[in-house]
Design an enzyme around this catalytic site. Sequence first.
Site, PDB file in Angstrom:
ATOM      1  N   ASP B 110       0.852  -1.197   0.000  1.00  0.00           N
ATOM      2  CA  ASP B 110       0.000   0.000   0.000  1.00  0.00           C
ATOM      3  C   ASP B 110       0.886   1.245   0.000  1.00  0.00           C
ATOM      4  OD1 ASP B 110      -2.148   1.752   0.140  1.00  0.00           O
ATOM      5  OD2 ASP B 110      -2.353   1.586   2.309  1.00  0.00           O
ATOM      6  N   ASP B 250      -1.629   9.642   9.660  1.00  0.00           N
ATOM      7  CA  ASP B 250      -2.483   9.083   8.616  1.00  0.00           C
ATOM      8  C   ASP B 250      -3.713   8.413   9.220  1.00  0.00           C
ATOM      9  OD1 ASP B 250      -2.178   8.703   5.649  1.00  0.00           O
ATOM     10  OD2 ASP B 250      -2.779   6.690   6.262  1.00  0.00           O
ATOM     11  N   GLU B 257     -12.947   2.001  18.129  1.00  0.00           N
ATOM     12  CA  GLU B 257     -14.203   1.450  17.641  1.00  0.00           C
ATOM     13  C   GLU B 257     -15.207   1.505  18.780  1.00  0.00           C
ATOM     14  OE1 GLU B 257     -11.312  -0.680  17.439  1.00  0.00           O
ATOM     15  OE2 GLU B 257     -10.875   0.436  15.604  1.00  0.00           O
ATOM     16  N   GLU B 292      -4.396  13.803   8.946  1.00  0.00           N
ATOM     17  CA  GLU B 292      -4.960  13.452   7.652  1.00  0.00           C
ATOM     18  C   GLU B 292      -6.365  12.951   7.902  1.00  0.00           C
ATOM     19  OE1 GLU B 292      -5.325  10.563   3.995  1.00  0.00           O
ATOM     20  OE2 GLU B 292      -5.622  10.138   6.101  1.00  0.00           O
TER      21      GLU B 292
END
Lengths: 467, 611
Positions: B110, B250, B257, B292
Site C-alpha cells: 500500500d 495518517d 471502535e 490526515e
Amino acid sequence: MSEHIEPSGIPHDELAAQVAAALPQWLPSQRWFGGKDREIDSVSAVSWTTLLDGDPLLLHLVVRVEQGDRRELYQLLIGSRQSQLPDVAAAASIGLEDGRTCYEASGDADLTACLLDFIAEGKRIGSMTFEHEPGADLTTGLRGHPITSEQSNTSLVYGHHHILKLFRKLGSGVNKDLVLHRALHELGSQQIAEPLGSISAEVDGEDVTIGMLQRFLPDAADGWVMATTSVRDFMADTAGLPPEELGGDFAGEAYRLGKAVATVHADLARALGTEQAGADDVRRAVDSMLARLERVSAQVPALARHADAVRPVLERVADVAVPVSTQSVHGDLHLGQVLRTVNGWLLLDFEGEPAASVAERAALASPLRDVASMLRSFDYAAQQLLVGQPDDPETTARAMSWARRNRAAFCDGYGKVAGQDPRDDAALLRALELDKAVYEVAYEHANRPDWLTVPMASIERILSEGE
Amino acid sequence: MTDETTRTTTVPDAALTGLDDIPHTGESIADDGTLTEPQADDFGHAEQAPSNPEWFKRAVFYEVLVRAFADSNGDGTGDLRGLAGRLDYLQWLGVDCLWLPPFYASPLRDGGYDISDFRAVLPEFGTVDDFVYLLEEAHKRDIRVITDLVLNHTSDAHPWFQQSRNDPDGPYGDYYVWRDDDSEYSDARVIFVDTEASNWTYDPVRGQFFWHRFFSHQPDLNFENEEVQEAMLDVLRFWLDLGIDGFRLDAVPYLFEEEGTNCENLPRTHEYLRRVRAAVDEEYPGRILLAEANQWPADVVEYFGDPEVGGDECHMAFHFPLMPRIFMAVRRESRFPISEILAQTPEIPSGAQWGIFLRNHDELTLEMVTDDERDYMYREYATDPRMKANIGIRRRLAPLLDNDRNQLELFTALLLSLPGSPVLYYGDEIGMGDNIWLGDRDAVRTPMQWSPDRNAGFSRSDPGRVYLPPIMDPTYGYEAINVEAQQGNAASLLNWTRQMIAVRKQHLAFAEGDFVDLGGSNPSVLAYQRVWERPDGLKDVVLCVNNLSRFPQPVELDLSEHLGCTPVELTGSVRFPRIGELPYLLTLPGHGFYWFQLVETGDEGERRSQV
C-alpha cells in the site's frame, strides 16, 4: 405641522409647495419616474416632514402627480444648503422660482446618514415612523451611498451592512415587498435578504410603507451577470461543443436557482395561504392574455404574423383542469432579481412588475407565472450577445441550445423541491411564457427596437416546439 | 554520496517465521515473547532547527517522494542520501519543510503505508542513520522534515502482528482487534469497497477474525489496549529523539471502535490525540502533528482540539474540499466554488493552521461527506467530460491545465495566497507531466527531472534499472522540462514560482492574516484581502485579485475602508492609483492576477502598512 423657519426665512410648507411646483419640469428626467409616457398636469405636495432642520436642511416630501385620469404618489428627499452644494447635489438640483436651489438628496451621504440612525432608534417624526424589525441587529453611524443600477426605486447602501430601499411610487398600506419579506423571514427563509426595518408615512390618513431596510450582501453577484458570463464562454467556443461540455456551464447554478425559487413559493404558500381559481377566473385570465395579444399585434406587424398561431395556445388554457392553485408570488422574477451569494441563491424585490397597478401586483397568481417569467429570462440571457448583430440562424440556434439546457435545469431543480415538474403543466406554462413574450414585444417595440428580436425568436421557438 | 559502510541498522532477519523477505527489525525475542526494538539512542541525533513554535503557520511545504527525487547509489531508486544531496535546490526554491510519505520498512502493498517496522527505513531508501544525516543537512539549511505515520494499523507483516496471531497469550496477543465472529461494529462503512467485502478478516493462524478499516493486510491496532497507546507514543518518541520535526498522522479518524457508531471521529480517538499532543508539547516543543482526515472542514476542525487553549490536538490539517473547488472555479469562471467553501470553513484555534494543496500523490478526490456537497459536485462534474475524466485518477498540475502557463501561474498564486500553508508537490514547480501509461498509481511518481542528461539527471544507473522511466514525451519530457534548463531561464516557471514564494515570505499577511472575501459584482473575479496585525499594532494588508476567466475582465472593488491608501504591486513595486471614494477599478487579462500591498502614504515617505 409646526411652523419651521429656514435660516433664509422661508417656512417649510412654502418650500414644499415651491418644490412641488418645480417638479413637472424635473420629474420626467428621473429614471425612477414611471409616468414618462404622458404629460404631467400638476404636482402637489401631499405631506412634508422636516428630518434635519437648519443648515443643511433635509425635508421628506410626498407629492401627488396628476396625468389625466392617472394619479400617483411619489416620495422625494429634498435637501437644501446655504453653503456650497456638494457635487451630488448639483447634479440633482431642482431649480425653484425664486432662484433658490434645492436638490433631491438621496445622493447626499451627509444627509441620508440620519435615516439609518432613525430606524435604529425607532423614531417618530411628524407623520413618519421609523422602525426596526424585532431582533434586528443594526450597525449605525454609517454613510449611505446610492446604487446606480436601479430602475424604479432608489436604494442606499450603508457600509457593507445594510441597504435601504426607498420606494419611489407609493401604494397604499404596507408595501407588498415588505409584507412578503416579513412573512418569509418569519419562516426562517434562507432565500431572502433579511428585512431589518422600515419607514412609513401617513398619507391621506393611511400609513404607507415608503422604505425597507435589509441586510446587504456584499459578496453577492446578480443572476444576470452570472448567466451572461456562462453565455459569453459558450458563444466564444470555436469548436461548437454543446453547453454541457464547456467549462462555463451554468446548469448546476440554474438547477439550484430552480430549487431556491420553489422553496420560496412553498414558503409563501405556507405563510400567506393559497386560493383556488375556478373556471371563471381562468377564463378571465385567458381573455386578458388574448386582449394583450390583439393590442400588441395591432402595433407590431412582426407579432401580427404569428397572432393566429399564438391565439389557440392561449385559448387552450381555458381547458386546463380547474381549480388552479394561486398564491402570493414574486411577480417580476427574472435573472436580475436573484442574487448568488456564498450561501446559495436568493430572491430580491417582491414588489411585482413596476408597470402593473398596485392591485395587480397584490393579486394572487399561479406560481407558474414566476417560473414562466424566469424561463423567459434564460432566453434573454442566451440572446443578449446577438442583439444588434446581423441575423445568423446558426448562432441563434447555438444561443437557443444554451437556453434550452438551462431552462431544463431550472425546471429540474424547481420540480425537485416542489414535488412536481412545472413542465407537467405544459399548456399553462406555455401560454404564460407566450403572454410574457407578447408583453416583452410591446416593451421592446416601444423602448429598445434592437431587442425586439429576442422575444420574437422565443415566440417562434415556443410555437415550433408544438405540444 | 553513497556510503554503504555507514549503514548500521539491522538487516532483515528471519527470527520470525513468515517474514523472510519482509523488511523489519525485532532482531531478538525475549523468552516472554517480547521483541527487542531499536532505540533512538542507538543512532546519532540531528541538530534541531532554529526554535520557533509557530513555524508551521508560515512554512512552504514540499511533498517529495524519496523514491522519486534523487538516487545517490546508482541503483535506480531514489534514496535519503540522494534527497539530502538536493537540499541546496530546495533551499534555493524557498521550501521550509519537506513532507516525506512513508519511508519505513514495508512490504509495499500500500505504497509504504503498510508499515512492517516503525523503527526501520526501507532498505532501498537507506538507513536510519541516512535519515539522521538528511535531517542534519536539512536543519543546517533551515528546512524542516515531517513524515507520515500511520497510527491506526500496521502491515500484517509487522512483527507485532506475527506475534499476536501466533501467540494469543503473549505480550502482543491483545495488540490487535481480535474477535470470534465478524458481527461487531456493523455500522462502520467499508472504505475500500472495491477490494474488501468486510472490515473483518478471518485469520486461520489464530483462528479468529481481526478488524481492519482499510486493506485486509493492514490489521487495525487495538487502541483499547493501554500498551498499544504507549507503544505508538514510543514510536513517535523514537523519531522525535532523532530530530524529526513532526508527523502527518495518517487515517486518524479510525483509531477507536464503538458498537452502534460508524467508528469514525469518536471521542476516545480525540482523547488519545490530546494525549499525543501533550506528550509532544512537553517533551518536544515546536514539533508538529498534521491530521490526515479527509472530512468536511466543519468536522476536520475537531482535530485541532479545544479552541479555548489555542488547540490541543493536531497543529495542522489538510483542507481537502478546497482543492477540487479551485479547479471547478476556474473551469466555471466563477468565484463561488471557492468563496462558498471558504465561507463554510469554520474558524480554527489560534495555534492551528490549514494545509492547502493543488496536487499531491493522490487523485483529485471527490470523497465528500455531506449529501449536499456530493449533489453539488455531481451537478458540476457529472456532465462535463473534461472534469469527469480527471476524477479518481492521478494527474499532475500541468497536464490538468493543458500546460497553460497563465493558468499554472494563476493556480500557484491562489495556492500561495489563500488561507493556509501551501504544500507543493515535487516537480510541479517546473511543470512536470505525468505518464498515464504507467497506471494510476505511478503516473505522478516518475523521477524528478533535473537535467537533460541520462535518466533526467535522477540516477546514474542503467536506464533499465530506474524504478520508473522518466517522462520522455515531446511536451513534458525531461529534455524539455528540467530544473537545469529552467534555472538558467529567468522567465521559466521555476524562477517565477521561486519569486512568488519569496514575495509570499515578505508578507506574513499571506501566512497568518485574516481572510476577507471582497465579493464584487463580477462573479469571474475572486478578490480577497489578507489582513495581519503586526506586533507593533500596524496592519499588513495584502489585496489579491484573481481573474478566473480566460477573458479579460474589469472589476470594481469597494475598498472604501482603505481610503487614501496606495496599492503597490508586490512583484514589481509598481504604485497603482490611490484608493478614492469611488469603487476601485481594475482590469485583468485572462487568468491574470494581482497581489498588492496597501500602503498608507504620508508626508515622510510612506509607512509600509496602513492603520
